[in-house]
Design a protein around this motif. Sequence first.
Motif, short mmCIF file in Angstrom:
data_model
loop_
_atom_site.label_atom_id
_atom_site.label_comp_id
_atom_site.label_asym_id
_atom_site.label_seq_id
_atom_site.Cartn_x
_atom_site.Cartn_y
_atom_site.Cartn_z
N UNK A 1 0.85 -1.19 0.00
CA UNK A 1 0.00 0.00 0.00
C UNK A 1 0.89 1.25 0.00
N UNK A 2 0.73 2.10 -1.01
CA UNK A 2 1.60 3.27 -1.07
C UNK A 2 1.15 4.35 -0.08
N UNK A 3 1.93 4.56 0.94
CA UNK A 3 1.59 5.59 1.92
C UNK A 3 2.83 6.08 2.65
N UNK A 4 2.73 7.30 3.18
CA UNK A 4 3.83 7.82 3.99
C UNK A 4 3.58 7.44 5.44
N UNK A 5 4.65 7.42 6.22
CA UNK A 5 4.51 7.14 7.65
C UNK A 5 3.71 8.24 8.33
N UNK B 1 15.33 3.47 -17.93
CA UNK B 1 13.87 3.36 -17.95
C UNK B 1 13.43 2.22 -17.05
N UNK B 2 12.42 2.48 -16.25
CA UNK B 2 11.90 1.46 -15.32
C UNK B 2 10.39 1.51 -15.37
N UNK B 3 9.81 0.72 -16.27
CA UNK B 3 8.37 0.82 -16.52
C UNK B 3 7.52 -0.02 -15.58
N UNK B 4 8.17 -0.90 -14.83
CA UNK B 4 7.35 -1.82 -14.01
C UNK B 4 7.30 -1.45 -12.54
N UNK B 5 8.21 -0.58 -12.12
CA UNK B 5 8.28 -0.25 -10.70
C UNK B 5 7.03 0.50 -10.26
N UNK B 6 6.53 1.38 -11.09
CA UNK B 6 5.44 2.28 -10.71
C UNK B 6 4.09 1.80 -11.21
N UNK B 7 4.09 1.06 -12.32
CA UNK B 7 2.81 0.73 -12.93
C UNK B 7 2.46 1.75 -13.99
N UNK B 8 3.34 2.73 -14.14
CA UNK B 8 3.23 3.77 -15.16
C UNK B 8 4.64 3.84 -15.75
N UNK B 9 4.80 4.01 -17.06
CA UNK B 9 6.16 4.08 -17.59
C UNK B 9 6.95 5.24 -16.99
N UNK C 1 2.17 6.25 -7.11
CA UNK C 1 1.10 5.28 -6.84
C UNK C 1 0.06 5.89 -5.90
N UNK C 2 0.52 6.70 -4.96
CA UNK C 2 -0.37 7.27 -3.96
C UNK C 2 -1.21 8.42 -4.51
N UNK C 3 -0.73 9.08 -5.57
CA UNK C 3 -1.39 10.30 -6.06
C UNK C 3 -1.80 10.23 -7.53
N UNK C 4 -1.82 9.01 -8.07
CA UNK C 4 -2.09 8.80 -9.49
C UNK C 4 -3.24 9.65 -10.03
N UNK C 5 -4.32 9.67 -9.28
CA UNK C 5 -5.54 10.31 -9.76
C UNK C 5 -5.41 11.79 -10.04
N UNK C 6 -4.55 12.47 -9.29
CA UNK C 6 -4.52 13.92 -9.39
C UNK C 6 -3.32 14.47 -10.18
N UNK C 7 -2.44 13.58 -10.65
CA UNK C 7 -1.24 14.05 -11.35
C UNK C 7 -1.50 14.19 -12.85
N UNK C 8 -1.02 15.28 -13.44
CA UNK C 8 -1.04 15.42 -14.90
C UNK C 8 0.21 14.78 -15.46
N UNK D 1 4.58 12.10 8.50
CA UNK D 1 5.50 12.45 7.40
C UNK D 1 4.68 12.81 6.17
N UNK D 2 5.28 13.49 5.24
CA UNK D 2 4.51 13.99 4.09
C UNK D 2 5.41 14.22 2.88
N UNK D 3 4.76 14.32 1.73
CA UNK D 3 5.43 14.75 0.51
C UNK D 3 5.21 16.25 0.36
N UNK D 4 6.23 16.94 -0.14
CA UNK D 4 6.08 18.36 -0.43
C UNK D 4 6.01 18.50 -1.94
#
Lengths: 393, 393
Positions: free
Chosen positions: A4-8, B266-274, B90-97, A11-14
């Motif tokens: 599950x992708x989450x921060x502790x 290039x690491x296309x499999x680590x994230x699930x997005x290229x 992975x945590x913010x997929x929905x909101x990233x352009x 903690x947070x991402x900026x």
Amino acid sequence: VNIKPQTLKGFRDIEPEEALKRGRVLSLLKSVFKSYGFQPLETPTLEYASVLEGKYGPEADKLIYKFQDRGGRKAALRYDLTVPLARYIAQNKGKITFPFKRYQIGDVFRAEKPQAGRYREFTQVDVDTVGIDTALADAEIIGVLATCLQLLGIEKFEVRLNDRAVFQDLPVRAIRILDKLDKIGRDGVEKELVKAGFGREILKKVEGQKQTPRLKEIFLALEYFGLDKNSFRFDPLLARGLDYYTGMIYEIFIPGESGSISGGGRYDKLIGVPAVGGSFGLDRLTAAVPEKTFENIPFQPQVLVTIFAPDLIQSSLTVFSLLQAQGIETEIYLDPAAKLDKQLKYADRKGISYAVILGPQEIKEGEVILRDLRNRTQQSIDMKMLSRALATT
Amino acid sequence: VNIKPQTLKGFRDIEPEEALKRGRVLSLLKSVFKSYGFQPLETPTLEYASVLEGKYGPEADKLIYKFQDRGGRKAALRYDLTVPLARYIAQNKGKITFPFKRYQIGDVFRAEKPQAGRYREFTQVDVDTVGIDTALADAEIIGVLATCLQLLGIEKFEVRLNDRAVFQDLPVRAIRILDKLDKIGRDGVEKELVKAGFGREILKKVEGQKQTPRLKEIFLALEYFGLDKNSFRFDPLLARGLDYYTGMIYEIFIPGESGSISGGGRYDKLIGVPAVGGSFGLDRLTAAVPEKTFENIPFQPQVLVTIFAPDLIQSSLTVFSLLQAQGIETEIYLDPAAKLDKQLKYADRKGISYAVILGPQEIKEGEVILRDLRNRTQQSIDMKMLSRALATT
């Protein structure tokens, strides 16, 4: 395995916009520090736990992140930047020219209960002068912090100063209760003092204290440094709970905001050499900076260079490289197979102001189409004039 | 209690001169990243251990600093900046352009055996483009890193590229052995391959591989980006041991220096997005920068404003504030009781070029003495002309 992708917790991402603002604040602070003759020092994130323990008082000690490393050493994540500075000075005393004036910007770690806007990892910005015990050194620290605030566009602030000498007859236990004044109010402090076995009159006695001769000297120097007289005052109740202060202590407040934006003081016993310093928390400082200070930061590149068709990629890349080399923040659309429409939509979504289009006709004539995405106008211009046209927009 | 002041094994302090150099390198890198449309992102120093484990291969996994926090969570100090980026995406997929282009500068931690010039905490600088799989995106990463090197004054470098597709029939175990080529040489690799049960011919077969169509596209784009053809080449033996690469991989070398100055892929499999990216290690990069790039960094303030006598402090502070406000890096001598001689010696010892002296006579006449400490000359000048005089020296 799917993690599950989450921060502790705590903690947070900026994210980019906030990171750009913080970057701007830090580069202004660094320029002020340097203009006063302070130099950067970087200490490691991890220290021997024994270096940090017993320096901050028993409550704070519990909040230090500690663990055993592979070699069996007890390591700790730094809790502030002052104690590591003390360790650095003790370790290098022989080769340092005093006064040693340094700034440090670094993340510190405290295992506190997370609250809104408070994190377990946060960035501190410290300035300290080590190796001299004069009112002028004390005042200069306030001066450099005040200059930082002014340059950041924070025009109204109040520096409240006190001298630990005011408390010289009080035990540390009473000082720690006094330090809660902001949180629990005057009545709360009085109650706790009585509960802890101190007389009710102790608070009145502290309030009635006069400025020490040293404070008077500091106030005079602050005026000479050019600080407005209304921006600082004596506050005999200001305590600052940390165990290591020995002389001047202060906090800086912004009208209408709770809690201080900066604080510090003199700590002559921590290092074995006299020292005075202060710090900003970057989160709180950045939040207090007025929007107009950030007005000229481009949060997005100014231009997107589009690719008209896969076989026309060379012209687009040439134009991109040209703009980029001239320092114009530029993106090249990274998928040559995408329709132009999709490329323009991407620029729109990211809030990029201009698109550059190079179709076969333009390339033949040595021109480009410069499209203003905000008002949906466009013009053909000579390729050589493009960077000039963009630089003047 | 007297604690021995020392840093943990493999950790270090970065002292002012080195810190100033690193600061200059980083500010140049940031300006290049921004000019290409990359934006800053900051992830925390601590992550859930489970986020990092199993991403770097079994050898590297052993080097991750892990511990249990107070809440019983298994935490880890970040090992690189790529896996935390993957977690962020992975945590913010929905909101990233997408494409999401970010840079990050941060310290990473590896519990390796300390060696000369190698530390357990060191600063990495990463650029990555996430959400797109094109040769252009691959080439742009190389382009931005090459631009950084050029701007830092590192004119000669060689980018060696390969494609993981070249190894598609090889098991990971064999790739990890290939990756030791730099360390143990061709013969060493051959021996280990045979020892691990692979045929002797495997190395020859890899060496004979041809460029993939993707690599050809990347090479063409690199030319279009303006890179000199002699600064990059195909290297079928380049392996890069990390488990997560899937396409282009590369390393950048400086002639005459062992080990690479940058690498990625290039690491296309680590994230699930290229995704594609690269990084610099700040230590090695700063060491490779020619001295002339740092020529204009003042390692010391330019001026020391002295204090002639305790009762003349006001004039000195006024002059100091004036210079400081004009961005001239200035120190005020912090002990008004010190003899002038001692003050000048301090300036000498610190390598400060000029001293400003304000005696009673000068103050009366609105003048200052500007003393050049390098050639021991001095002149009286009008107080109002001082900052102009210093600005033109």
